[in-house]
Write a protein that holds these residues in place. Structure first.
Motif: not given
Length: 285
Positions: A131-144
């Protein structure tokens, strides 16, 4: 579909600047945290393909905004491999590569955009293999970060964090049944007959390949039996999303040639939980 057909249906090439204008008109704004689902063929001929679309989304949300996609793992072992003959199981356990957030392909069923985003420099991907998600931007670490091993669509999941930070969800030409955030609503809803699955997959821990057992709602076949409340031949998420739009939630517009929808994540989850508990009978577990 060939390029000429794509050009004909979209009224010409869909460029980065055109995408940015259309996304802005739809309501996407600088600073947004947005999870998006895309069907590229619906947009038309995008000059530059998936990378252009990622760039246009980044242009629109700006340097303070964050993009997020659902990835999964394309080469995960089958859920039911533990029912195979013992020698087959042993072979898989001995040699199946571990999920690697940096290198493992996203589920190809999710289209080209998840892979394009997760390969973009600076993108982060969560640790959960299925169920992985990827994120890009300032909140990426918070989200993942620290994606829960069990109940990866539930509390403290990337979907829960997207909702908590008043994020948004964009269906960019994607079918209504792709509104993945409704899995979070399923995880939270209290209704009878909720279905769970357990499965094993190999992951890396301290650089070593280990097998872990996971528990989650049944996101593949449905966390609930929706048959009594969903029209024949229609996916439950499509039914719920149609109801969400009919209730006046979300914005609809064209991005290129694609009918697209922009939703507030918190409202999607609230509406989804309310709908499931009302239609299926609240109070169960």
């Amino acid at each position: 579909m060939d390029e000429r057909a794509l050009l004909d249906r979209s009224g010409g090439p869909v460029t980065r600047s055109r995408l940015r204008r259309d996304l802005t008109a739809l309501g996407l704004t600088p600073g947004d945290t947005v999870m998006f689902h895309t069907r590229m063929s619906a947009i038309g001929y995008v000059a530059g393909g998936a990378a252009t679309l990622v760039d246009a989304l980044r242009d629109t949300v700006g340097p303070t905004g964050t993009l997020m996609v659902t990835c999964g793992w394309n080469d995960a072992p089958p859920y039911d491999f533990d029912t195979w003959p013992r020698p087959w199981q042993d072979a898989v356990r001995a040699e199946h590569p571990a999920y690697d957030p940096e290198f493992s392909d996203c589920d190809h069923a999710n289209g080209r955009l998840p892979e394009a985003l997760r390969r973009t420099p600076g993108a982060l991907r969560s640790r959960h293999p299925d169920a992985s998600f990827a994120a890009l931007g300032p909140a990426a670490a918070e989200l993942t970060a620290d994606h829960p091993w069990d109940h990866p669509h539930g509390p403290d999941s990337p979907l829960a964090r997207l909702t908590a930070r008043d994020g948004r969800v964009l269906l960019l030409g994607a079918p209504l049944d792709t509104l993945t955030l409704l899995h979070h609503a399923e995880a939270l809803a209290q209704a009878p007959g909720k279905r769970y699955v357990t499965y094993e997959q190999p992951v890396l821990e301290d650089g070593r390949r280990v097998w872990r057992r996971f528990t989650d709602i049944d996101s593949e076949n449905g966390a609930f039996d929706y048959t009594p409340v969903v029209p024949d031949g229609e996916d439950a998420f499509e039914t719920i999303t149609r109801a969400l739009l009919a209730a006046g939630h979300g914005r609809t517009g064209r991005v290129g040639a694609a009918e697209s929808h922009l939703f507030e994540a918190r409202r999607v989850v609230e509406f989804g939980v309310e709908w499931i508990e009302r239609e299926l009978g609240g109070g169960g577990g």
